[in-house]
Motif scaffolding. Structure first.
Motif, PDB file in Angstrom:
ATOM      1  N   GLU A 184      42.049  32.497  52.741  1.00 61.62           N
ATOM      2  CA  GLU A 184      40.979  32.873  51.830  1.00 61.62           C
ATOM      3  C   GLU A 184      41.230  34.208  51.117  1.00 61.62           C
ATOM      4  N   GLY A 185      42.150  35.009  51.614  1.00 61.75           N
ATOM      5  CA  GLY A 185      42.392  36.331  51.043  1.00 61.75           C
ATOM      6  C   GLY A 185      42.709  36.352  49.567  1.00 61.75           C
ATOM      7  N   PRO A 186      43.631  35.517  49.081  1.00 62.47           N
ATOM      8  CA  PRO A 186      43.957  35.552  47.647  1.00 62.47           C
ATOM      9  C   PRO A 186      42.766  35.279  46.743  1.00 62.47           C
ATOM     10  N   ALA A 187      41.818  34.478  47.201  1.00 62.02           N
ATOM     11  CA  ALA A 187      40.639  34.200  46.378  1.00 62.02           C
ATOM     12  C   ALA A 187      39.763  35.433  46.233  1.00 62.02           C
ATOM     13  N   HIS A 188      39.956  36.420  47.097  1.00 67.43           N
ATOM     14  CA  HIS A 188      39.168  37.646  47.063  1.00 67.43           C
ATOM     15  C   HIS A 188      39.976  38.847  46.584  1.00 67.43           C
ATOM     16  N   GLY A 189      41.161  38.590  46.028  1.00 65.71           N
ATOM     17  CA  GLY A 189      41.963  39.654  45.457  1.00 65.71           C
ATOM     18  C   GLY A 189      42.963  40.284  46.400  1.00 65.71           C
ATOM     19  N   VAL A 190      43.141  39.710  47.583  1.00 62.94           N
ATOM     20  CA  VAL A 190      44.129  40.245  48.518  1.00 62.94           C
ATOM     21  C   VAL A 190      45.503  39.714  48.090  1.00 62.94           C
ATOM     22  N   PRO A 191      46.481  40.627  47.945  1.00 62.49           N
ATOM     23  CA  PRO A 191      47.822  40.147  47.527  1.00 62.49           C
ATOM     24  C   PRO A 191      48.428  39.241  48.600  1.00 62.49           C
ATOM     25  N   GLU A 192      49.201  38.282  48.112  1.00 65.14           N
ATOM     26  CA  GLU A 192      49.830  37.326  49.039  1.00 65.14           C
ATOM     27  C   GLU A 192      51.023  37.918  49.739  1.00 65.14           C
TER      28      GLU A 192
END
Length: 76
Positions: free
Chosen positions: A68-76
């Motif tokens: 879910e991180g990338p959907a919240h702006g966390v870099p992959e």
């Protein structure tokens, strides 16, 4: 555990006063308990851990962060 008190020497007025004070204390404790267990802002029920819906916010698992991180702006 039951306690026995000798109230035989109390006058009617003293007994009435004692009963009224006990009721006031009992009502106060009941109100305090109800406030502590009432749902708060956002539906939180405080931290009564015996209640399965006690309002604690669980931390995400590493898999949830990865998925879910990338959907919240966390870099992959």
């Amino acid at each position: 555990m039951t306690k026995t008190f000798d109230l035989s020497e109390f006058s009617d007025e003293d007994l009435a006063s004692l009963i009224e004070e006990a009721r006031t204390l009992q009502d106060s404790r009941r109100a305090s308990r109800n406030r502590a267990h009432a749902a708060g802002v956002g539906g939180s029920k405080g931290q009564d851990l015996k209640n399965l819906d006690h309002g604690a916010i669980p931390t995400p698992t590493p898999r949830e962060v990865r998925d879910e991180g990338p959907a919240h702006g966390v870099p992959e």
